[in-house]
Design an enzyme around this catalytic site. Sequence first.
Site, PDB file in Angstrom:
ATOM      1  N   THR A  44       6.286   8.494   5.019  1.00 50.89           N
ATOM      2  CA  THR A  44       6.432   7.463   6.052  1.00 50.89           C
ATOM      3  C   THR A  44       5.585   7.803   7.269  1.00 50.89           C
ATOM      4  O   THR A  44       4.857   6.966   7.805  1.00 50.89           O
ATOM      5  CB  THR A  44       7.915   7.351   6.483  1.00 50.89           C
ATOM      6  N   ALA A  47       1.861   6.878   7.142  1.00 57.21           N
ATOM      7  CA  ALA A  47       1.414   5.497   6.884  1.00 57.21           C
ATOM      8  C   ALA A  47       0.631   5.004   8.091  1.00 57.21           C
ATOM      9  O   ALA A  47       1.082   5.112   9.227  1.00 57.21           O
ATOM     10  CB  ALA A  47       2.611   4.603   6.615  1.00 57.21           C
ATOM     11  N   GLN A  48      -0.557   4.486   7.840  1.00 54.99           N
ATOM     12  CA  GLN A  48      -1.419   4.078   8.956  1.00 54.99           C
ATOM     13  C   GLN A  48      -1.358   2.575   9.192  1.00 54.99           C
ATOM     14  O   GLN A  48      -0.992   2.089  10.241  1.00 54.99           O
ATOM     15  CB  GLN A  48      -2.869   4.475   8.654  1.00 54.99           C
ATOM     16  N   GLY A  49      -1.770   1.843   8.151  1.00 55.64           N
ATOM     17  CA  GLY A  49      -2.098   0.414   8.287  1.00 55.64           C
ATOM     18  C   GLY A  49      -1.026  -0.397   8.966  1.00 55.64           C
ATOM     19  O   GLY A  49      -1.281  -1.075   9.977  1.00 55.64           O
ATOM     20  N   GLY A  50       0.202  -0.345   8.434  1.00 55.19           N
ATOM     21  CA  GLY A  50       1.244  -1.096   9.081  1.00 55.19           C
ATOM     22  C   GLY A  50       2.373  -1.489   8.165  1.00 55.19           C
ATOM     23  O   GLY A  50       2.559  -0.917   7.100  1.00 55.19           O
ATOM     24  N   GLU A 114      -4.792  -6.974   5.303  1.00 54.14           N
ATOM     25  CA  GLU A 114      -5.299  -5.968   4.358  1.00 54.14           C
ATOM     26  C   GLU A 114      -5.544  -6.661   3.028  1.00 54.14           C
ATOM     27  O   GLU A 114      -5.365  -7.880   2.912  1.00 54.14           O
ATOM     28  CB  GLU A 114      -4.298  -4.808   4.219  1.00 54.14           C
ATOM     29  N   HIS A 235      -5.456   4.714  -3.669  1.00 50.95           N
ATOM     30  CA  HIS A 235      -5.994   4.046  -2.489  1.00 50.95           C
ATOM     31  C   HIS A 235      -7.516   4.095  -2.576  1.00 50.95           C
ATOM     32  O   HIS A 235      -8.082   5.152  -2.861  1.00 50.95           O
ATOM     33  CB  HIS A 235      -5.513   4.730  -1.212  1.00 50.95           C
ATOM     34  N   ARG A 281      -5.917  -3.941  -4.214  1.00 51.97           N
ATOM     35  CA  ARG A 281      -6.275  -2.527  -4.081  1.00 51.97           C
ATOM     36  C   ARG A 281      -6.733  -1.899  -5.393  1.00 51.97           C
ATOM     37  O   ARG A 281      -7.653  -1.083  -5.419  1.00 51.97           O
ATOM     38  CB  ARG A 281      -5.023  -1.814  -3.551  1.00 51.97           C
ATOM     39  N   HIS A 347      -2.058   7.526  -4.161  1.00 50.78           N
ATOM     40  CA  HIS A 347      -1.496   7.109  -2.878  1.00 50.78           C
ATOM     41  C   HIS A 347      -0.024   6.712  -2.969  1.00 50.78           C
ATOM     42  O   HIS A 347       0.768   7.088  -2.111  1.00 50.78           O
ATOM     43  CB  HIS A 347      -2.325   5.935  -2.367  1.00 50.78           C
ATOM     44  N   GLU A 371      10.127   4.773  -2.021  1.00 51.80           N
ATOM     45  CA  GLU A 371       9.108   5.066  -3.041  1.00 51.80           C
ATOM     46  C   GLU A 371       9.690   5.792  -4.248  1.00 51.80           C
ATOM     47  O   GLU A 371       9.151   5.680  -5.359  1.00 51.80           O
ATOM     48  CB  GLU A 371       7.954   5.878  -2.428  1.00 51.80           C
ATOM     49  N   ARG A 382       1.076  -2.482  -5.871  1.00 51.39           N
ATOM     50  CA  ARG A 382       1.776  -2.851  -4.631  1.00 51.39           C
ATOM     51  C   ARG A 382       0.844  -3.568  -3.660  1.00 51.39           C
ATOM     52  O   ARG A 382      -0.292  -3.139  -3.439  1.00 51.39           O
ATOM     53  CB  ARG A 382       2.317  -1.584  -3.967  1.00 51.39           C
ATOM     54  N   LEU A 388       6.616   0.254   3.728  1.00 54.86           N
ATOM     55  CA  LEU A 388       7.540   0.569   4.833  1.00 54.86           C
ATOM     56  C   LEU A 388       8.663  -0.471   4.865  1.00 54.86           C
ATOM     57  O   LEU A 388       9.831  -0.151   5.107  1.00 54.86           O
ATOM     58  CB  LEU A 388       6.784   0.606   6.170  1.00 54.86           C
TER      59      LEU A 388
HETATM   60  C1  SIN Z   1      -3.390   1.804   4.575  1.00 53.98           C
HETATM   61  O1  SIN Z   1      -3.284   1.880   5.783  1.00 53.98           O
HETATM   62  O2  SIN Z   1      -4.425   1.481   3.994  1.00 53.98           O
HETATM   63  C2  SIN Z   1      -2.200   2.131   3.730  1.00 53.98           C
HETATM   64  C3  SIN Z   1      -1.293   1.011   3.753  1.00 53.98           C
HETATM   65  C4  SIN Z   1      -0.442   1.051   2.528  1.00 53.98           C
HETATM   66  O3  SIN Z   1      -0.588   1.923   1.691  1.00 53.98           O
HETATM   67  O4  SIN Z   1       0.354   0.136   2.377  1.00 53.98           O
END
Ligand code: SIN
Length: 538
Positions: A44, A47-50, A114, A235, A281, A347, A371, A382, A388
Amino acid sequence: MEHPIEVDYLVVGAGVAGLRAAVELAGHGSVLVVTKESLGESNTHYAQGGIAVAMEGEQDVALHLEDTINAGDGLVYRPAAEVLVTEGPQRVEELISWGAHFDEENGHLLRTREGAHSLPRILHASGDATGAEISRSLVAFARAHQRIRFAEWTMVTSLVVAEGRVAAADLASARSDGTGPAPSRIRARAVLLASGGAGQVYSDTTNPAVATGDGLALALQAGAELADMEFYQFHPTALSLPGVPRFLLSEALRGEGAWLRNDCGERFMERLHPLRELAPRDVVARAIAREGMDPAGQPGATRPVYLDMRHASGVNLSERFPGISAFLAQHGLSLSCDLIPVRPAAHYLMGGIRTDLHGRTTLRGLYAAGEAACTGVHGANRLASNSLLEGLVFGARAAQAILADALPLGVAEPLPFQPQPLTAGEEAFVEEQIARLQAAMWAYAGLLREESTLRQGLVVQAACDAALVGLTGQGKSSRRLLEGQALSRVAFVILQAALARTESRGAHFRNDYPQRDDANFGKHSIASSGGQVRFERW
Ligand code: SIN
């Protein structure tokens, strides 16, 4: 401090799912949250993106559902996805009311996009530190609760099954020098496994060192079923520099306009998918893996592939992506000036401990969420930033199910014996076995697999397993030995499930069966500890 010998609810893992569940449970009894390192060291946190969430009403929710189902390549369990997208907004609002701060402008939450999202719906925090903010706010909220205790640097070594249910768990120190409380057995009404994924089963992963699949292995050993283990998400864009960990370069970079180029400078996604860099992805990850093959077609990223953000003049990159920018700067790279070398890395595990929509596993008294669990919500691939949200929604639901089931305290014998530590030489031997397994899984069960490679993977896994069992057979135990055994069990199930699914779908691509086969495999795989795999339509 010694661990208690009984607790109402034992939560294994302190990521978003475990903490959200702990908060719910604490209103009704005592909770012990066990975590292998200090609080906050979880998938957790990284985690970057959101966090993807549809907060604009019914139409928005319907689109989020559609995107989730489409990304999952024909295998999303629709009721699970409906739960995720409809309960998600309420869970996120609740989290904000508990102190989480997402990025805003003029009082409005900012949203990014994304891969495979039809519109921008991803909330983010401090630019690219969304997981860290969610973790921070949940840890602070949970810490304030008197009935929640934390056992940091502690791991569960086994689950105790008695009278047809999980009745207790054995705890031990997770410190590498073995210091800390002595091993003990703790009885509980219910055990929730929210211990995250198993990215460390692969040599190339974005996951932290703690992600060794411990919960999956514990569940399997206790007799619970796992599902969809062949679906490991790679990823597309981890940093690819020699000797540098596979640092995640968020998909949000592509959401904000980054391109992918091969070593001829070609923007190759333009010829491969109408959504180009924002294709699902699995599609982007395989495209990068193929572009990275040498001209003779050998796997391995021998030709560089780059992420290119140099054209993004409208975005202040160091403000929007401060964590990524700082990490790249340490290695002499800048998003605005340089091509950034990338390659895929393991990932996220779509599969996991099979649960119903309320976190109930196939074993009474044992629950799973996040997870570690598989509800079928992600299908074969996914949707970015759904994880998250999954932790929040299904963590809360698992806690509600535990409370509704209201099991009595489990009954279990005292801990029978104390294991012996390993010598330094034995610890080094364990590390060698783990490294061999990780390299084999990457080479043989990675983005592109086939029967012969999967069988080679099984040969290495069997040898590693035998070597590790040799040590436990002598009554020895250590954190790395337990982690190695967990990784080996998880690898075994991934290999068996990947062999059994003789088609390609989502993150699972078989060179020898490149087509999707809905008639035979529009189903979920179910595996048990012996490695038998069967398929079920949900
Ligand atoms: C990401 O920031 O690329 C990861 C986001 C994710 O795995 O849902």
